[in-house]
Design an enzyme around this catalytic site. Structure first.
Site, PDB file in Angstrom:
ATOM      1  N   ASP A  62      -4.877   1.765  -0.093  1.00  0.00           N
ATOM      2  CA  ASP A  62      -3.462   1.561   0.214  1.00  0.00           C
ATOM      3  C   ASP A  62      -3.197   2.292   1.528  1.00  0.00           C
ATOM      4  O   ASP A  62      -4.036   3.098   1.971  1.00  0.00           O
ATOM      5  CB  ASP A  62      -2.610   2.136  -0.942  1.00  0.00           C
ATOM      6  CG  ASP A  62      -1.116   1.907  -0.761  1.00  0.00           C
ATOM      7  OD1 ASP A  62      -0.720   1.104   0.113  1.00  0.00           O
ATOM      8  OD2 ASP A  62      -0.323   2.555  -1.494  1.00  0.00           O
ATOM      9  N   CYS A  79      -3.031  -3.573  -1.641  1.00  0.00           N
ATOM     10  CA  CYS A  79      -1.736  -4.152  -2.016  1.00  0.00           C
ATOM     11  C   CYS A  79      -1.008  -4.749  -0.817  1.00  0.00           C
ATOM     12  O   CYS A  79      -0.130  -5.585  -0.987  1.00  0.00           O
ATOM     13  CB  CYS A  79      -0.874  -3.108  -2.711  1.00  0.00           C
ATOM     14  SG  CYS A  79      -0.615  -1.618  -1.726  1.00  0.00           S
ATOM     15  N   ARG A 138       1.251 -12.237  -6.837  1.00  0.00           N
ATOM     16  CA  ARG A 138       2.518 -11.542  -7.123  1.00  0.00           C
ATOM     17  C   ARG A 138       3.517 -12.560  -7.665  1.00  0.00           C
ATOM     18  O   ARG A 138       4.247 -12.279  -8.616  1.00  0.00           O
ATOM     19  CB  ARG A 138       3.076 -10.902  -5.834  1.00  0.00           C
ATOM     20  CG  ARG A 138       2.199  -9.822  -5.208  1.00  0.00           C
ATOM     21  CD  ARG A 138       2.158  -8.573  -6.058  1.00  0.00           C
ATOM     22  NE  ARG A 138       3.474  -8.061  -6.338  1.00  0.00           N
ATOM     23  CZ  ARG A 138       4.171  -7.256  -5.511  1.00  0.00           C
ATOM     24  NH1 ARG A 138       3.640  -6.853  -4.380  1.00  0.00           N
ATOM     25  NH2 ARG A 138       5.373  -6.824  -5.842  1.00  0.00           N
TER      26      ARG A 138
END
Ligand code: CP
Ligand code: NVA
Length: 319
Positions: free
Chosen positions: A235, A275, A303
């Site tokens: 991330d 992400c 998502r």
């Protein structure tokens, strides 16, 4: 009232049905007869932070399920001028059928859920990002499952190992620790000294019935974390709200950048996930982002499908 504030708001037993629904919604997207469980409903999105994926996937997802998404920047409503969370929750509950909330303090989503009378979905707090973890788990399961049932998808996660590198104290790290425990996965996190998962993360694990001593492994050695990993995950090093620490974080976290060499130390068929948004050349090198084993855009697409499944499930439980 069912809310989705943390991964464990879904019990293990509920996961096969949820994953099967995400798969079905993905397959029937745009087709005639696609289900419209939010028909006649309005869901408010209250965001205090920037967003591309979460905002767009929720707005599109609510619309595709027959509902009306109402985007509210926190600063455009009285919440940004000091109206209490409790009054806001009660007022909005008289108008809308659910709330999707992105904010800083995790306690805010809990207070909205406690004071209101509609389902609340956590769209990222400083502490957790459960919509991302469920979408990621579905993305992994699509690659690994031997069958196509919800049970086969969920079973394919069990025993797999995730290596999480870089900012091992951020919302994504916390959320993956809880998610790994829920899905029966192993997780090894490698980050700088001082960035071990917090006491707050351990307390959450314990409250949810997991032993923080065995739920995850934290190390300062990136090679130790990636060895035997099925997924290498990272991330950004500077999460929203941490901008003042940028210089120091880049200095401390640079040994944890996912380079081609580090990625090659995981299993030969290991996947790379992030992400997003990504900073190529910081937490991950361009060659890893572009690798055929990088599934970052499938992850982003999912998502939409997983959040539609979550919205439909919460709406059905409300009745
Ligand atoms: N991954 C994610 O939540 O992206 P956004 O900040 O663009 O919503
Ligand atoms: N840890 C990141 C995630 C962004 C989706 C942040 O909070 O900014």
């Amino acid at each position: 009232m069912k809310h989705f504030l943390k991964e464990t708001d879904f019990a293990r037993a509920e996961l096969p049905k949820l994953f099967a629904l995400a798969r079905q919604l993905k397959r029937t997207r745009g087709k005639r007869g696609a289900p419209k469980p939010l028909l006649g409903q309005t869901w408010a999105l209250i965001f205090s932070k920037s967003s591309t994926r979460t905002r767009v996937s929720f707005e599109v997802g609510i619309h595709e399920l027959g509902g009306n998404p109402l985007f509210l920047n926190k600063n455009d409503i009285q919440l940004g001028r000091g109206e209490t969370i409790e009054d806001t929750a009660q007022v909005l509950s008289r108008f809308v059928h659910g709330l999707v909330v992105r904010t800083y303090d995790h306690a805010e989503v809990e207070r909205l859920a406690a004071a209101g009378s509609v389902p609340v979905i956590n769209a990222l707090t400083d502490f957790l990002h459960p919509c991302q973890i469920f979408s990621d788990a579905f993305t992994m399961a699509e690659r690994w499952a031997r069958g196509t049932t919800g049970q086969a998808l969920v079973d394919s996660l069990r025993g797999r190992k995730i290596a999480f590198l870089g900012d091992t104290a951020c919302n994504m790290a916390n959320s993956w620790i809880l998610g790994a425990a829920l899905f029966g996965m192993k997780i090894s996190l490698a980050g700088p000294k001082g960035f071990a998962p917090s006491a707050e993360c351990d307390a959450l694990l314990a409250r949810e019935g997991f032993d923080p001593k065995t739920a995850y492994n934290f190390t300062t050695d990136p090679l130790e974390a990636v060895r035997g990993a099925d997924v290498v995950y990272t991330d950004v090093w500077v999460s929203m709200g941490k901008e003042e620490e940028t210089k120091q974080r880049i200095r401390l976290m640079s040994p944890y950048a996912v380079t081609g060499k580090l990625f090659a130390a995981a299993k030969p068929d290991a996947l790379f996930m992030h992400c997003l948004p990504a900073h190529a050349g910081e937490e991950v090198m361009p060659e890893v982002l572009a690798s055929p084993r990088s599934i970052i855009f499938d992850e982003a697409e999912n998502r939409l499908h997983m959040q539609k499944a979550i919205l439909a499930t919460l709406a059905a439980k409300r009745k």
